[in-house]
Scaffold this motif. Structure first.
Motif, PDB file in Angstrom:
ATOM      1  N   VAL A 255       8.931  28.163  33.561  1.00  0.00           N
ATOM      2  CA  VAL A 255       8.760  26.846  34.172  1.00  0.00           C
ATOM      3  C   VAL A 255       8.583  27.032  35.670  1.00  0.00           C
ATOM      4  O   VAL A 255       8.935  28.074  36.230  1.00  0.00           O
ATOM      5  CB  VAL A 255       9.969  25.917  33.898  1.00  0.00           C
TER       6      VAL A 255
ATOM      7  N   LEU B  32       6.493  24.821  39.338  1.00  0.00           N
ATOM      8  CA  LEU B  32       5.852  23.646  39.900  1.00  0.00           C
ATOM      9  C   LEU B  32       4.350  23.871  39.973  1.00  0.00           C
ATOM     10  O   LEU B  32       3.887  24.987  40.236  1.00  0.00           O
ATOM     11  CB  LEU B  32       6.398  23.352  41.297  1.00  0.00           C
TER      12      LEU B  32
ATOM     13  N   PRO C 142       6.817  19.326  38.066  1.00  0.00           N
ATOM     14  CA  PRO C 142       7.323  20.349  37.141  1.00  0.00           C
ATOM     15  C   PRO C 142       6.232  20.756  36.153  1.00  0.00           C
ATOM     16  O   PRO C 142       5.456  19.922  35.674  1.00  0.00           O
ATOM     17  CB  PRO C 142       8.480  19.644  36.429  1.00  0.00           C
ATOM     18  N   ARG C 143       6.221  22.053  35.831  1.00  0.00           N
ATOM     19  CA  ARG C 143       5.198  22.573  34.930  1.00  0.00           C
ATOM     20  C   ARG C 143       5.831  23.566  33.961  1.00  0.00           C
ATOM     21  O   ARG C 143       6.695  24.356  34.337  1.00  0.00           O
ATOM     22  CB  ARG C 143       4.084  23.254  35.722  1.00  0.00           C
TER      23      ARG C 143
ATOM     24  N   SER D  57       2.080  19.876  32.697  1.00  0.00           N
ATOM     25  CA  SER D  57       2.860  19.293  33.787  1.00  0.00           C
ATOM     26  C   SER D  57       3.478  17.976  33.338  1.00  0.00           C
ATOM     27  O   SER D  57       2.994  17.329  32.400  1.00  0.00           O
ATOM     28  CB  SER D  57       1.978  19.072  35.023  1.00  0.00           C
TER      29      SER D  57
ATOM     30  N   VAL E 101      11.048  17.765  33.360  1.00  0.00           N
ATOM     31  CA  VAL E 101      11.128  18.818  32.343  1.00  0.00           C
ATOM     32  C   VAL E 101      12.596  19.052  32.019  1.00  0.00           C
ATOM     33  O   VAL E 101      13.434  19.181  32.922  1.00  0.00           O
ATOM     34  CB  VAL E 101      10.476  20.131  32.824  1.00  0.00           C
TER      35      VAL E 101
ATOM     36  N   VAL F  30      14.494  27.807  30.615  1.00  0.00           N
ATOM     37  CA  VAL F  30      14.575  26.807  31.669  1.00  0.00           C
ATOM     38  C   VAL F  30      15.853  26.967  32.493  1.00  0.00           C
ATOM     39  O   VAL F  30      15.816  26.984  33.730  1.00  0.00           O
ATOM     40  CB  VAL F  30      14.501  25.392  31.067  1.00  0.00           C
TER      41      VAL F  30
ATOM     42  N   LEU G 162      16.521  27.945  36.521  1.00  0.00           N
ATOM     43  CA  LEU G 162      17.273  27.110  37.450  1.00  0.00           C
ATOM     44  C   LEU G 162      18.465  27.855  38.057  1.00  0.00           C
ATOM     45  O   LEU G 162      18.759  27.706  39.245  1.00  0.00           O
ATOM     46  CB  LEU G 162      17.755  25.850  36.736  1.00  0.00           C
TER      47      LEU G 162
ATOM     48  N   ARG H 215      13.776  17.688  39.380  1.00  0.00           N
ATOM     49  CA  ARG H 215      13.010  17.166  38.253  1.00  0.00           C
ATOM     50  C   ARG H 215      12.845  18.183  37.121  1.00  0.00           C
ATOM     51  O   ARG H 215      12.045  18.011  36.224  1.00  0.00           O
ATOM     52  CB  ARG H 215      11.650  16.665  38.739  1.00  0.00           C
ATOM     53  N   ILE H 216      13.618  19.251  37.195  1.00  0.00           N
ATOM     54  CA  ILE H 216      13.780  20.178  36.078  1.00  0.00           C
ATOM     55  C   ILE H 216      15.281  20.274  35.816  1.00  0.00           C
ATOM     56  O   ILE H 216      16.057  20.537  36.734  1.00  0.00           O
ATOM     57  CB  ILE H 216      13.204  21.574  36.381  1.00  0.00           C
TER      58      ILE H 216
ATOM     59  N   THR I 171      15.557  12.350  40.938  1.00  0.00           N
ATOM     60  CA  THR I 171      16.507  13.366  41.383  1.00  0.00           C
ATOM     61  C   THR I 171      17.933  12.841  41.355  1.00  0.00           C
ATOM     62  O   THR I 171      18.853  13.515  40.885  1.00  0.00           O
ATOM     63  CB  THR I 171      16.143  13.868  42.787  1.00  0.00           C
TER      64      THR I 171
END
Length: 410
Positions: A128, A130, A136-137, A147, A151, A161, A165, A313-314, A355
């Protein structure tokens, strides 16, 4: 708003179903090619998990789930035995319990139906990040990147994922190797049928060996008597058992075995530890093709250690964040509650401030994850500390029985 969910297990599908029901554009990607081809056997949904699930799926799905589930209130009090099968104590009266046991396959099929054409199978996620616009992609090994506005990683213990992070793994081996199988009630001898009875139980012996025997009957003990809605893959009284041993090179090697060979090796391990032959009958008479091995991982029990990244946003949920051994029967339920919480916060986000919504969700998830992990790991430590045969035991309190047993060492 477009949401991409990575992982089509219980938590990911529950979230996907809820998003679709609320009118979001959602895509759930999973590497499996068949939702019925899943590991594990049955899960327990307590009243909190059922309430959360009711917020995510249509009432018809909930009715079909209850018609396919085995109600704890209809079975006898759980039991606690030593390695010779001697009864040491009981769990509480379950007549007031609202919890339900359901086949994992059954629940996954129902949730997949609720997600509908938003579920994409046979898709392997490689990472994952951006895209050029900062959105997010999700990257795949076998298709073009996708995208989204948000996500969510619901891709389990070894989450791609969550690793992205956190900058590394979010869990580690729990110290126990588990093996599971299915045995039909009518395949057991009359003596073992009388001893096991329509209840779940736990036996613990020397050197950290334990055997959990869970009773599942979605026909005779249906949570909702509606045969026309029933779709459970279990069609009669069945014991779903789980054997546990401390992790070691020798025990870990058993995970390379399959079928009858694995069953024989498991029985040998218990016999080496002096277990009575009749207590092993539930393994001896199991369907060899149902026997499989699992390595249990666990995240930190400290809330501050969970989801150790700034909100964005992930995000991730379930075992991707708070990997939980099955020793408290709460892991899948916690993932469903995560999904309901995320949907609530995202749905209430004002001005498109995702967020902040994600940050609020993650704060609650940390507390929820810490709660279930603390209970599950207490049981793991209790089992690992049992290096001599139990003599007498106080009455077991709490349910399910694995979680209850942990309280004996308080």
């Amino acid at each position: 708003m477009r949401v991409v969910v990575v992982g089509g297990g219980i938590g990911g599908l529950a979230l996907g179903a809820g998003l679709r029901r609320r009118g979001f554009e959602v895509a759930v990607f999973d590497r499996d090619t068949d939702v019925a081809a899943t590991g594990g056997y049955h899960i327990t949904l307590d009243e909190r998990a059922q309430s959360a699930l009711g917020d995510l799926v249509e009432p018809t799905i909930m009715r079909r789930l209850l018609a396919s589930g085995s109600a704890l209130r209809l079975r006898e009090r759980d039991a606690f035995w030593d390695r010779r099968g001697r009864l040491l104590g009981h769990g509480p009266d379950l007549s007031g319990s609202g919890s339900v046991d359901v086949d994992r396959i059954t629940l996954r099929m129902l949730l997949a139906e609720a997600v509908g054409d938003g579920l994409h199978l046979g898709c392997s996620v490689s990472g994952v990040g951006l895209d050029d616009d900062g959105a997010p992609r999700v990257l795949f090994t076998d298709r073009a990147p996708v995208s989204a506005d948000l996500v969510v990683g619901a891709d389990g213990t070894h989450s791609v994922v969550a690793r992205h992070l956190a900058g590394g793994p979010t869990s580690s081996p729990a110290g126990i190797i588990g093996f599971s199988g299915r045995t039909l009630l009518h395949d057991l001898s009359p003596g073992e049928q009388r001893r096991l009875r329509p209840r779940s139980g736990l036996a613990v012996g020397p050197r950290g060996a334990a055997l959990y025997v869970g009773f599942l009957d979605p026909v005779g003990n249906a949570a909702l008597v509606a045969p026309e809605l029933r779709m459970s893959v279990t069609t009669g009284p069945t014991y779903i058992w789980g054997a546990m041993f401390p992790e070691s090179a020798a025990t870990d090697s058993l995970r390379d075995l399959r079928g009858g060979e694995l069953k024989t090796a498991l029985l040998g391990r218990f016999r080496e530890r002096g277990w009575a032959e009749h207590t092993l009958e539930v393994i001896t008479r199991a369907d060899p093709q149902s026997v499989a091995g699992f390595r249990f991982n666990a995240a930190s029990t400290r809330a501050d250690d969970l989801a150790p990244w700034p909100a964005g946003r992930i995000t991730a949920l379930g075992d991707a964040v708070h990997a939980t051994p099955p020793t408290a029967g709460m892991g899948a339920g916690a993932a469903i509650r995560d999904a309901a919480s995320l949907l609530e916060h995202v749905g209430n986000a004002t001005g498109g401030n995702l967020t902040d919504a994600v940050g609020q969700f993650e704060a609650g998830m940390r507390r929820r994850g810490s709660e279930v992990l603390t209970l599950a790991m207490k049981t793991v430590r209790w089992i690992l500390a049992t290096d001599t045969t139990l003599g007498a035991a106080a009455t077991v309190v709490g349910t399910p029985i694995l979680a209850a047993a942990a309280r004996l060492r308080r």
